[in-house]
Design an enzyme around this catalytic site. Structure first.
Site, mmCIF file in Angstrom:
data_model
loop_
_atom_site.group_PDB
_atom_site.id
_atom_site.type_symbol
_atom_site.label_atom_id
_atom_site.label_comp_id
_atom_site.label_asym_id
_atom_site.label_seq_id
_atom_site.Cartn_x
_atom_site.Cartn_y
_atom_site.Cartn_z
ATOM 1 N N ASP A 625 -13.784 12.586 4.177
ATOM 2 C CA ASP A 625 -13.131 11.310 3.910
ATOM 3 C C ASP A 625 -13.790 10.681 2.687
ATOM 4 O OD1 ASP A 625 -11.537 8.999 4.357
ATOM 5 O OD2 ASP A 625 -13.215 8.040 5.366
ATOM 6 N N PHE A 782 0.659 -6.786 -6.820
ATOM 7 C CA PHE A 782 0.434 -5.379 -7.151
ATOM 8 C C PHE A 782 1.137 -4.489 -6.132
ATOM 9 C CE2 PHE A 782 -1.743 -1.365 -6.685
ATOM 10 C CZ PHE A 782 -1.963 -0.955 -7.994
ATOM 11 N N LYS A 787 1.929 -0.685 -10.256
ATOM 12 C CA LYS A 787 0.543 -0.490 -10.698
ATOM 13 C C LYS A 787 0.042 -1.642 -11.564
ATOM 14 C CE LYS A 787 0.928 4.545 -10.577
ATOM 15 N NZ LYS A 787 0.768 5.812 -11.319
ATOM 16 N N GLY A 928 -6.822 8.181 2.526
ATOM 17 C CA GLY A 928 -5.593 7.407 2.581
ATOM 18 C C GLY A 928 -5.452 6.464 1.409
ATOM 19 N N ASP A 929 -6.390 6.512 0.476
ATOM 20 C CA ASP A 929 -6.392 5.581 -0.648
ATOM 21 C C ASP A 929 -5.463 6.043 -1.755
ATOM 22 O OD1 ASP A 929 -7.185 3.228 -1.853
ATOM 23 O OD2 ASP A 929 -9.294 3.563 -1.367
#
Length: 1321
Positions: A625, A782, A787, A928-929
């Site tokens: 992770d 955002f 982006k 998960g980022d």
């Protein structure tokens, strides 16, 4: 009777809990965006709703209800004819045509796609909600088919269908307990599962058959206990270790399950919990309605039963495991959410320290119906305030809003904004008993939720609603629930707020639990390899037995049936497959676990699965992770570039001086006014300053402009709280990057002291005076697609003391910051942006480009008109709004600068990853980022080395629609240079490849040195781990620190959990628990390598011990005319495998070939373990040959030197046939030579001596000599005390050991092993 302690309010209405269990639905087509109410601001800048005609006391007087007085003059209607309880009685829900619908099940959607408004005609007498303009908060009976919620009875029987929850209900509904369990076994499954696991190993099954065979008299050899006790001992050791591991897991689970939480208990007037309406009372209610009896009779009847209509609220502490569905929890900052909840209320705990200026707000009428304004008091319908408490109430200091951290659930580092339902934000907790929540069936989709909340009328309001509505238009106030109203289990409350939340899912039905795979029993690779070797040994045993039986028949020596003779030989040679092998290995694992647990360089390391420490030395793939594992999730702004100069480290002091010149030059005396700063005033002050050169003035101006832009262009909210008597200011936002930037602006002299939805205030750190005030006109948040983030601000001018709501509007500016890939085309032409962003990216920094543009009043008016028109569009609304922003704002922005933010890495991550890479471990980062974040961390952590190219794959599914060869092109590109290419892929593309091109993708991906997968769900992480295991058949390790990593950790061959800031769930579910990522290198390279090499040597030596004595038995049987009789009997055979050889052999678990420093210096020593040379078929064959040589020579020379072999004995209690016994002299020589041979062979295997090894050999020989007197049944003691015994034993032992030692010495000289090379020996 007074209410429960702190929730007593003098003006709160005394509402009675409604006994309705209606399943009314909400029609989504009727949900309007309008909120009616008079909005004003208090001194703290918080918005609220004030009711016209509100009394000081809002208690409903029951005598007025009995008299039927109405507060809505001129509006009368018929009473309700039926309600949802009648629907439940008929077993279905009424549809529009009046038929009964039984549409309840898994296939039924929670909210139907058809959201058309009901077509039934409303009568002249309209309902209260209709007259109040609450179209968005009502639901018609005709819309029942949109939501099929089961009754409580059916819900308790089946937890897989949508549920209806009545808050505070007693007894609570039957749903899974809210307990965390990482245990592998239950008290009932422990023995069946462990015994099955043990006897699935061939060696244990074999000895079970051997032990059971001794119950058959013709097959019995020696006493029965010599076979039963060793097997029972082995099983007890193994089962005891499994039980200990599982008990340890349960203890650690208990720590989490015993965590205390505050629960609001809704109690009736007599102090008992609020009960669910009984079937009798509901039957009476239906009978009254059917017969036309007055609702007043129901109220009177209930008053007689309860004595009062008052509900008390009491705070009680409950353990996490005792939380039930329907409970209301009180949570505060940094609390872990123990179950899936719906947020009811959020109140800021912030201390306001800055005087705020109320901004002008347009006044509106509260409730307007067809141009008329009606006066409605809170007494008439206490839920009106809650129903109308929309975004206005949530303004100000975050009231109604809260932030949560979900990195332990989905791995995303951004904080998530959650809002309380408008229906409950202003509702008094005593009214929660009127709430009914309908939620969908349990699901593992963490980003989806559909539900509905209803507020049942109080008795007084229900009476008036009955009088004001028609027979066919029964309504309740209801509102839909979405993901924004929820907080899932294992998330953490990040805001400084008090949150009241209702539990909807518990235990195994939470999102977290459903995304977690059940734990499994893990078996080490070494055990599987030894299991295969034991099968070869079994085949050798059968072959040898069959040969002896054949020779026995050939020479006419059969004195029993051939099959009996065969079975007796199999039992005699059973020591070839040593039952003590598993015992030795299991005890060795315990020693390895002890070494890990007590390693001073790895504090608080825990071994939770002690069956697989050897696998730590065989890892080929590491799945990690990111957040909390490789990084600390603590952002720091490290660098800023303003076009001509870059600032970092000590150079930031110069930035501070520039900021002080522009913002901190005012008087510090609070009595003297301070002029507010605007961009124009900054420019003027810069031009008039006395700085030496024009270049320096320009640089100072640019620095101040970029600092001002960073202090204003964000979504950060400052909060204050008291800690240890001091007021502490903290920041909360959805992104840690923005918090890092705001903290940096504070460090250089400009602090954000206030931000709400309307305004921002900046304070100079030097004089603690407010220097900048702005109105927020528009915010463009955002998104992962855009982006970038933008904001339109209007500066307030004048002095701080003169600013008021009537101030003249000042300058209007548009600020924007975003990724360099999108901002490059938005900002004005320049020649340095691309180069600087590339430089920062190489340093592993996350870059943001900052720009601005000044807007004239006309430009802003034109934009507002176009933007409003686009926002009203029903088709392509988002695209049209984005197009308006692009055309009016996002072009030719003034480029102010570039920031570089570093996500602070865990300690020693860089050298750790480099060491693991040199050790031959391929590293995958699953997070998960966002893609950009993962890329920066991969570069900064050296996960991707400098000579490797990062190939990025995003939105592959969309690319395939326009370019059908996109997949083949990508795979071809990766295949061209797999050794120098790292792959960066997002979750959607990964899912597409695994679905449509699984084999081609995984075959190529496992060859790459590094893979970074972004936007991965917990299930995807688990699937990737399982896929690599299945495809490569190699050992993989997974490491993580969050609840979202549990599935991945449990799917791995070796799961490692890091005890992080956010909880212990990953650590509890892991096989090994550590506190820092860099501890992993020692866990693998040192402990893992030693464990594997020691167990490999130990296992082969135990096999050698069994083979030696079995070969000696074979030689004896041949000499005894192929008779199946034992060479060593009873105690001798048991003592040989335990007391007389165990200590020297087991002391090999203390051996090591290199020290820790060399193991870290030469990680290639770990790399060679992947070949499995320490325990291979080649090494096994060598040990077989050595055992055969030594066993044959020892027994042959013993028989030769003594000149005796056997003596015949009559049948004994243990044998039913006459047997041939070994000669006592020969047996004494042979057995003693075997003991000495095993002790000295163990000494020959030692690489680095430990004092315990010498002690073990010495103690063994002393114990053997001391027990000689008790062997008079087996040995000739007089012969043993003679010199003839001594020289025979010495000669035989030398003949057996010396050739083996010479052979090994020469082999090490010719082909020295790696450890001898690095040690220089």
């Amino acid at each position: 009777m007074p209410r429960g302690h702190e929730y007593h309010q003098p003006n709160a209405p005394d509402n009675e809990s409604d006994d309705s269990t209606s399943d009314l639905d909400i029609d989504l087509g009727e949900l309007g965006p309008s909120r009616h109410g008079t909005t004003s601001h208090n001194i703290n800048g918080q918005a609220g709703i004030h009711f016209v005609g509100q009394n000081e006391s809002n208690n409903i007087q029951l005598n007025r209800l009995r008299n039927g007085s109405s507060r809505l003059p001129g509006r009368r209607a018929k009473r309700f004819e039926s309600n949802a309880e009648e629907d439940a009685q008929h077993g279905g829900l009424h549809t529009r045509d009046g038929s009964i619908s039984n549409n309840v099940g898994d296939a039924t959607p929670l909210l139907a796609e058809d959201d058309a408004r009901p077509t039934n005609n409303a009568p002249a007498g309209r309902s209260l909600a209709s007259r109040l303009g609450l179209a968005g908060l009502r639901s018609r009976r005709a819309g029942y088919q949109n939501l099929t919620a089961p009754t409580q009875e059916s819900e308790e029987a089946d937890n897989t269908v949508p549920r209806t929850i009545s808050l505070g209900q007693w007894p609570p509904p039957r749903f899974p307990a809210n307990a965390i369990s990482n245990a592998k076994y239950t008290p009932w499954s422990f023995l069946p599962r462990t015994l099955y696991n043990e006897f699935s190993f061939f060696i244990n099954l074999y000895f079970l058959i051997v032990a059971l065979s001794q119950l058959i008299p013709p097959l019995r050899i020696g006493v029965l206990w010599t076979y039963m006790v060793p097997l029972a001992f082995v099983l007890c050791i193994t089962l005891g270790k499994e039980a200990y591991d599982d008990v340890t897991r349960r203890k650690r689970d208990g720590e989490a399950n015993r965590e205390l939480y505050t629960k609001l208990r809704l109690r009736g007037p007599s102090g008992i919990p609020r009960k669910r309406p009984s079937q009798t009372s509901r039957s009476k209610s239906r009978r009254h309605r059917k017969t036309g009896a007055s609702r007043l009779d129901d109220i009177s009847e209930e008053e007689e039963e309860t004595g009062s209509t008052m509900i008390e609220v009491e705070e009680v502490l409950v353990k996490s495991k005792d939380i039930k569905v329907g409970d209301v929890l009180k949570l505060s900052k940094n609390d872990r959410v123990p179950a899936d909840v719906v947020i009811l209320k959020s109140s800021s705990a912030e201390i306001s320290t800055v005087p705020l200026v109320a901004l002008p707000v347009q006044e509106t009428e509260l409730l307007s119906v067809e141009g008329n304004t009606e006066v409605v008091s809170e007494t008439q319908i206490p839920s009106v305030m809650a129903a109308n408490a929309g975004p206005a109430v949530a303004d100000g200091s975050g009231v109604g809003e809260t932030f949560i951290r979900t990195d332990q659930l989905d791995g995303e580092t951004d904080w998530k904004l959650r809002v309380a339902s408008p229906l409950t934000q202003s509702l008094h907790p005593s009214q929660y008993s009127r709430l009914i929540i309908t939620a969908g069936k349990p699901s593992k989709k963490v980003n989806e939720f559909l539900g509905r909340m209803e507020l049942s009328p109080s008795h007084g309001a229900e009476l008036e609603m009955q009088q004001a509505t028609s027979q066919n238009d029964s309504e309740q106030l209801s509102i839909p629930l979405s993901l924004d109203n929820t907080a899932w289990a294992n998330t953490v409350l990040a805001s400084n707020a008090i949150v009241l939340a209702a539990v909807v899912y518990t235990g195994s039905q939470t999102r977290q639990a459903l995304s977690t795979a059940p734990s499994r029993s893990k078996v080490g690779l070494l055990e599987l390899e030894i299991n295969n070797l034991t099968k070869i040994l079994c085949l050798l045993t059968i072959t040898l037995s069959a040969i002896l039986v054949g020779l026995q028949a050939h020479f006419n020596e059969l004195n029993m049936p051939w099959y009996v003779s065969l079975c007796r030989f199999l039992i005699l040679f059973s020591s070839i497959i040593p039952i003590s092998l598993r015992v030795n290995l299991d005890i060795g694992k315990t020693v390895y676990a002890y070494n890990i647990h007590h390693d001073k360089d790895m504090p608080d390391a825990v071994v939770r699965t002690s069956t697989i420490p050897e696998d730590l030395g065989r890892i080929e793939y590491l799945l990690s992770d990111k957040t909390g594992t490789l990084t600390q999730n603590e952002m720091d702004l490290r660098k800023i570039h303003v076009g001509t100069v870059s600032y970092a480290n000590e150079a930031m002091e110069e930035v501070c001086s520039y900021v002080k010149q522009g913002f901190g030059s005012g008087p510090s005396d609070i009595a003297q006014p301070v002029s507010l700063v605007t961009p124009s005033s900054l420019l003027n002050s810069s031009n008039t300053s006395g700085q030496s050169t024009r270049t320096r003035r320009e640089i100072g101006s640019r620095v101040r402009d970029v600092v001002l832009a960073l202090a204003l262009c964000h979504n950060v909210t400052p909060t204050t709280e008291v800690e240890d008597g001091f007021t502490v200011t903290t920041y909360q936002a959805s992104s840690p990057d923005e918090i890092a930037i705001v903290k940096w602006t504070e460090s250089v002299g400009l602090r954000v002291v206030h931000r709400d939805r309307q305004s921002i205030a900046l304070q100079s750190v030097d004089n603690s005076r407010i220097v900048v005030r702005v109105r927020i006109l528009e915010v463009f948040p955002f998104t992962s697609d855009s982006k970038r983030m933008g904001i339109i601000l209007q500066y307030l001018e004048g002095s701080e003391s003169s600013v008021s709501s009537q101030s003249t509007p000042g300058e209007i500016w548009f600020y924007q910051k975003g990724a360099d890939t999108v901002m490059a085309s938005i900002v004005a032409a320049n020649d340095w942006l691309d180069e600087e962003t590339a430089n920062m990216a190489r340093e592993g920094l996350r870059t943001l480009v900052v720009g601005r543009r000044k807007l004239s009043p006309q430009q802003y008016t034109d934009f507002t008109s176009a933007f409003k028109e686009a926002s009203m569009s029903l088709a392509d609304r988002d695209a049209r709004m984005a197009r308006v922003v692009l055309n009016h704002l996002e072009h030719n922005l003034e480029l102010l600068g570039v920031t570089g933010v570093e996500d602070r890495l865990q300690k020693d991550v860089k050298p750790s990853l480099e060491l693991l890479r040199n050790a031959g471990v391929k590293i995958w980062m699953l997070t998960g980022d966002k893609v950009e974040t993962a890329r920066c961390v991969a570069v900064s952590s050296k996960l991707v080395s400098r000579h490797q190219h990062i190939h990025t794959i995003t939105a592959l599914a969309k690319s395939v629609t326009t370019n059908p060869t996109a997949v083949s092109d990508t795979i071809s590109l990766l295949a061209a240079s797999p050794d120098s290419t790292a792959l960066l892929i997002d979750g959607d593309s990964l899912s597409y490849l695994l679905t449509h091109h699984r084999q081609a993708f995984i075959s190529l991906a496992v060859l790459l040195p590094a893979v970074i997968a972004c936007r991965c769900s917990p299930t995807q992480k688990m699937d990737v781990a399982l896929l690599i295991r299945k495809h490569t058949k190699k050992r993989i390790a997974c490491i993580g620190d969050g609840g979202n990593d549990v599935s991945m950790i449990q799917a791995a061959d070796v799961g490692v959990g890091i005890v992080g800031k956010e909880g212990r769930q990953a650590s509890l579910a892991a096989d090994f628990s550590i506190t820092q990522f860099h501890h992993l290198t020692k866990l693998l390279v040192w402990h893992g390598r030693n464990s594997y090499k020691r167990s490999a040597k130990l296992g082969q030596f135990v096999i050698h011990r069994g083979l030696v004595i079995s070969i000696a038995q074979t030689v004896f049987s041949i000499a005894a005319h192929f008779q199946p009789d034992a060479l060593f009997r009873d105690w001798l055979i048991v003592g040989y495998a335990t007391l007389y050889t165990q200590l020297p052999i087991f002391s090999l678990v203390l051996d090591r070939d290199v020290d820790e420093a060399l193991a870290n210096l030469y990680p290639e020593l770990y790399k060679e373990l992947k070949t499995g040379k320490s325990l291979s078929y080649k090494s096994f064959l060598i040990w077989v040959l050595v055992s055969t040589y030594q066993g044959f020579l020892i027994q042959f020379l013993s028989q030769l030197f003594t000149g005796r072999i056997t003596e015949t004995s009559a049948p004994t209690d243990s044998d039913t046939l006459s047997v041939v016994l070994a000669d006592p002299r020969m047996a004494a020589v042979s057995f003693t030579a075997l003991i000495i041979n095993e002790g000295l062979m163990a000494a020959m295997e030692v690489t680095t001596w430990h004092w315990a090894m010498l002690a073990a050999i010495a103690i063994t020989f002393v114990v053997y000599a001391a027990t000689m007197p008790i062997m008079r049944l087996y040995f000739d003691l007089a012969f043993v005390l003679s010199w003839g015994f001594v020289w025979r034993v010495v000669a035989i032992a030398a003949a057996a050991l010396l050739p083996v030692w010479i052979f090994r010495f020469m082999a090490r000289r010719v082909r020295p092993p790696s450890y001898r090379k690095v040690r220089g020996i």
